[in-house]
Design a protein around this motif. Structure first.
Motif, short mmCIF file in Angstrom:
data_model
loop_
_atom_site.label_atom_id
_atom_site.label_comp_id
_atom_site.label_asym_id
_atom_site.label_seq_id
_atom_site.Cartn_x
_atom_site.Cartn_y
_atom_site.Cartn_z
N PHE B 19 43.01 53.30 45.48
CA PHE B 19 41.52 53.56 45.39
C PHE B 19 40.98 54.49 46.55
O PHE B 19 40.32 55.30 46.18
CB PHE B 19 40.85 52.24 44.95
N ARG B 20 41.32 53.82 47.67
CA ARG B 20 40.93 54.40 48.80
C ARG B 20 41.29 55.81 48.92
O ARG B 20 40.63 56.63 49.60
CB ARG B 20 41.26 53.50 50.01
N ALA B 21 42.40 56.29 48.33
CA ALA B 21 42.87 57.43 48.45
C ALA B 21 42.40 58.30 47.23
O ALA B 21 42.85 59.57 47.20
CB ALA B 21 44.47 57.34 48.42
N GLY B 22 41.63 57.67 46.42
CA GLY B 22 40.94 58.64 45.64
C GLY B 22 41.23 58.37 44.03
O GLY B 22 40.77 58.88 42.99
N ASP B 23 42.25 57.31 43.83
CA ASP B 23 42.62 56.71 42.45
C ASP B 23 41.58 55.88 41.55
O ASP B 23 41.75 54.71 42.17
CB ASP B 23 43.89 56.36 42.49
N ALA B 24 40.55 56.39 40.96
CA ALA B 24 39.41 55.54 40.42
C ALA B 24 40.31 54.56 39.07
O ALA B 24 39.75 53.52 39.16
CB ALA B 24 38.87 56.51 39.39
N PHE B 27 41.26 51.31 40.86
CA PHE B 27 39.93 50.41 40.87
C PHE B 27 39.71 49.78 39.63
O PHE B 27 39.44 48.46 39.62
CB PHE B 27 38.52 51.15 41.29
N ILE B 64 33.32 48.94 47.26
CA ILE B 64 33.76 50.28 47.09
C ILE B 64 33.28 51.08 48.27
O ILE B 64 33.90 52.04 48.48
CB ILE B 64 32.95 50.69 45.69
#
Lengths: 204, 192
Positions: B19-24, B27, B64
Motif C-alpha cells: 500500500f505504501r508503494a501505491g497499491d490500493a 489496503f 493511511i
C-alpha cells in the motif's frame, strides 16, 4: 438464540470464539466507503505523483506547458554545460603537454619541417586525443639536460681550462703546419690571436 | 463486506508495504482483514456508536497517512495500539480517568467456574445485544484485555506489551473476564 457447546472445550477458548462469531457490531457501509476512498486517493498520490501532476499540467494549461518546456530546456543546457566543463577539466593542459614533450623532442621538433595537410591533421588529432597512459609515460620519461648557454664573459672558467684550450690550439696549429696546410694554419692562428691577444703562438 | 480468513497470505506487513508503494488493493485486503475486529474492539470499550465510528475512522486515516512503519510488534499490534491511544486521548480530553482498580470485581469472580463440565453443560447466548450487555458489565481493564484477545486476536505477551501491563496481570484479567462472561451468558441446557 442459543449455541450448542462442545463438551471437550474447557470454556475459555470457546467463549472467545463465541464472541468473535456472534458479536455482530460492524462499521457502516458509508464508513467503509470513506476510508477506502481515502486510501485510494492516498495511494494514487504516492508513487509517480510528480509525473502524474506534471502530465496533468502539460495537458490542461498551455501557459504552464510552456513553462515546463522552458524549464526542461534550461535544465538540458545546464546539464550540457556541466558535461562540457567536466570534459574540459579531464583533458591535459596544453601548457603541460608542451612542456613535457619539448625536452624529449629532437631539434627537428623545435624547427618543424614542412608537412603535408594529411600529416598535420593526423598529428593534431593525435595531440587532441586523451591518452592518459601516454601522458604518464611522457611525464615519467627522463628529461635530457640541455647544455647551459655560454657566458658572454668567461669569468667563471678556471685557469686550467684556459691552458688546456691553448695547448689544444697549439697542437692543432702544429698538425696543420706538419701536414703542409699552411693556409689553414695561418687562418687558425689569426683567429686565435684575435680571440686571445695574449697568446704567443707565432712560433708554431 | 466479507472478512478474509486469517490464514490468507500475504502478511499484514507485506500488504502495508504494498500500500505504501501505491497499491490500493493491498489496503483493501488489509482493511477487510481487520475492520470488524477493530470496530468491535472500539465499540466494546467505549460503548458509543458515534464515538466508535469517529475513532475507527481516525485510526485508519492516521494509518493511511502515516510515513512510519510497524515495528517489531507487527501491524496488528500497531493498529490496535493506535486505536487504543486515540480512545484514551479522547477520554482524557473529556476529563474522564481510566478505571484504575477492579480488585473487588476480580475477587468476586475468582471462584472456579464449573459451568463447562460434561455433567453440567451450558450454552452461550448468541444474541448480539446480550453479548454487548455482558461485556458492558466487565470492569474496563478486564474488558480491554478480553477484547484485545477476542477481536484483536493478540497473544497475551502482545497484550501485555501494548497495555504496558505485567503478563501475570494480563492473564489474571483475562481469566476473570472469561469467568464473569461465562456466568452472564450461559443458560442451563438439558443433557440428552
Amino acid at each position: 438464540m442459543k449455541h450448542d457447546i462442545d463438551p471437550r472445550d474447557n470454556g475459555d477458548t470457546r467463549l472467545i470464539e463465541h464472541f468473535r462469531r456472534y458479536d455482530d457490531v460492524a462499521p457502516s457501509a458509508e464508513l467503509d466507503a470513506r476510508i477506502l476512498a481515502a486510501a485510494r486517493q492516498q495511494s494514487s498520490q504516492r508513487p509517480g505523483s510528480f509525473w502524474q501532476h506534471l502530465a496533468h499540467v502539460v495537458k490542461e494549461n498551455p501557459q504552464r506547458r510552456a513553462m515546463v518546456f522552458a524549464s526542461v530546456a534550461v535544465l538540458g543546457i545546464a546539464l550540457s554545460m556541466t558535461w562540457q566543463i567536466a570534459e574540459y577539466d579531464s583533458k591535459p593542459s596544453p601548457v603541460i603537454e608542451q612542456s613535457t614533450s619539448a625536452p624529449a623532442s629532437s631539434d627537428a621538433a623545435e624547427y618543424p619541417v614542412p608537412q603535408t595537410r594529411s600529416q598535420a591533421v593526423e598529428r593534431s588529432s593525435n595531440e587532441l586525443r586523451i591518452e592518459t597512459p601516454a601522458i604518464e609515460q611522457r611525464l615519467s620519461r627522463p628529461v635530457p639536460m640541455k647544455a647551459p648557454a655560454p657566458l658572454a664573459v668567461d669569468l667563471a672558467s678556471p685557469p686550467a681550462t684556459k691552458e688546456t684550450e691553448k695547448a689544444a690550439a697549439i697542437e692543432e696549429l702544429k698538425r696543420l703546419t706538419h701536414e703542409g696546410k699552411t693556409k689553414e694554419a695561418e687562418t687558425l692562428r689569426q683567429r686565435l690571436k684575435k680571440q686571445h691577444p695574449d697568446w704567443d703562438i707565432d712560433e708554431y | 463486506m466479507h472478512e478474509s480468513p486469517a490464514e490468507v497470505t500475504p502478511d499484514d506487513e507485506i500488504l502495508f508495504s504494498r500500500f505504501r508503494a501505491g497499491d490500493a488493493r493491498a489496503f483493501e485486503s488489509l482493511y477487510q482483514r481487520h475492520r470488524s475486529g477493530l470496530y468491535r474492539y472500539l465499540y466494546g470499550l467505549c460503548r458509543e456508536r458515534e464515538l466508535a465510528d469517529e475513532l475507527f475512522q481516525e485510526t485508519w486515516l492516521s494509518l493511511i497517512r502515516t510515513k512510519g512503519r510497524p515495528r517489531q510488534a507487527g501491524f496488528r499490534s500497531w493498529l490496535y495500539r493506535t486505536a487504543r491511544n486515540r480512545l484514551i486521548d479522547h477520554w482524557r480530553k473529556q476529563g474522564r480517568l481510566p478505571s484504575v482498580s477492579d480488585h473487588y470485581d476480580e475477587r468476586l469472580h475468582a471462584v472456579p467456574d464449573n459451568g463447562a463440565t460434561p455433567e453440567r453443560q451450558f450454552e452461550f447466548i448468541r444474541d448480539g445485544d446480550r453479548l454487548q450487555q455482558a461485556l458492558a458489565q466487565l470492569p474496563e481493564e478486564q474488558r480491554d484485555v478480553f477484547l484485545l484477545r477476542s477481536h484483536g486476536e493478540l497473544e497475551l505477551n502482545e497484550i501485555a506489551e501494548l497495555t504496558q501491563t505485567p503478563m501475570e496481570t494480563v492473564k489474571s484479567r483475562l481469566r476473570y473476564a472469561v469467568n464473569k462472561l461465562r456466568r452472564l451468558l450461559t443458560e442451563p441446557q438439558e443433557v440428552h
